[in-house]
Design an enzyme around this catalytic site. Structure first.
Site, PDB file in Angstrom:
ATOM      1  CE  LYS A 197      -4.432  -2.082   1.864  1.00 49.81           C
ATOM      2  NZ  LYS A 197      -5.080  -2.024   2.801  1.00 49.81           N
ATOM      3  CB  SER A 198       1.236   4.111   1.016  1.00 49.13           C
ATOM      4  OG  SER A 198      -0.053   3.931   1.809  1.00 49.13           O
ATOM      5  NE  ARG A 199       1.977   3.512  -7.107  1.00 48.33           N
ATOM      6  CZ  ARG A 199       0.737   3.100  -7.157  1.00 48.33           C
ATOM      7  NH1 ARG A 199       0.367   2.097  -6.485  1.00 48.33           N
ATOM      8  NH2 ARG A 199      -0.057   3.053  -8.253  1.00 48.33           N
ATOM      9  CG  LEU A 200       5.429   3.228   1.531  1.00 45.15           C
ATOM     10  CD1 LEU A 200       5.028   3.729   3.197  1.00 45.15           C
ATOM     11  CD2 LEU A 200       6.749   4.224   1.011  1.00 45.15           C
TER      12      LEU A 200
END
Length: 220
Positions: A197-200
């Site tokens: 998630k959140s590009r992490l």
């Protein structure tokens, strides 16, 4: 139970995506040997019934230093490396003859996973190529003779005529063409990418170090 026109597999994959948003790739939940990590992920992709889990992109670099890519199917892997088969006279075959390094990429979209593999490429043994060639369906064996891969042809009729010619010539036992066989990429770098998630995202890289594999996390 009616499922809005979707097959059970479609629903299954949609559910998988939800669960894989919670999947982790970390220093504790990964193998110390990248081949084992790859084996686990490929098996999970097959089990999840993703589309063509065995498809991989192969990138090569020509004598003009320009890269090119194509999609092939993995046909084997073990501690020696990753194997696929092709026409040695194709563009990729010629580029690998001149510069025997390549990069492979698997992308299992539904699982939000990517595996990148880099290394030196060699031809597999004649015996290995013969064994795999003889295991293929007859039309595929004839096709290896019929298609002058990557060369310009005037139309599809050339392929059809060639297939008829070689089919009549070889009947049920076409031998393996000398220009057709296997390549093996011997990995010296692996990278595993797990969407988060959140590009992490999670990225783990493996490189040889003192006779073992050094596993390091990369920023996404």
């Amino acid at each position: 139970m009616h499922n809005h026109g979707m097959s059970q597999i479609s629903a299954h994959i949609a559910d998988l995506r939800k669960s894989y948003e919670r999947a982790e790739l970390n220093e504790d939940a990964s193998h110390s040997d990248p081949l084992q990590q790859f084996d686990q992920w490929l098996q999970e992709a097959v089990n999840a019934e993703v589309n063509e889990p065995n498809a991989m992109t192969v990138a090569t670099v020509g004598s003009n230093l320009r890269p090119s890519t194509r999609v092939v199917l993995i046909k084997g892997y073990d501690e020696r490396g990753i194997v696929w088969y092709t026409n040695y006279d194709s563009r990729k075959g010629k580029e690998l003859a001149g510069n025997p390094f390549a990069a492979l990429q698997f992308h299992w979209v539904e699982l939000e996973r990517v595996v990148r593999i880099e290394g030196r490429v060699e031809r597999v043994s004649e015996a290995e190529s013969d064994a795999y060639f003889n295991s293929r369906p007859l039309d595929s064996r004839i096709g290896a003779w019929a298609s002058p891969q990557s060369q310009v042809i005037s139309g599809r009729s050339v392929l059809v005529a060639n297939a008829a010619k070689y089919g009549a010539q070889f009947l049920l036992n076409p031998p393996r063409p000398a220009h057709w066989g296997g390549f093996r990429l011997v990995p010296d770098r692996w990278e595993f990418w797990q969407g988060r998630k959140s590009r992490l995202h999670d990225r783990l890289r493996y490189e040889p170090h003192n006779g073992a594999w050094l596993r390091e996390r990369l920023a996404p």
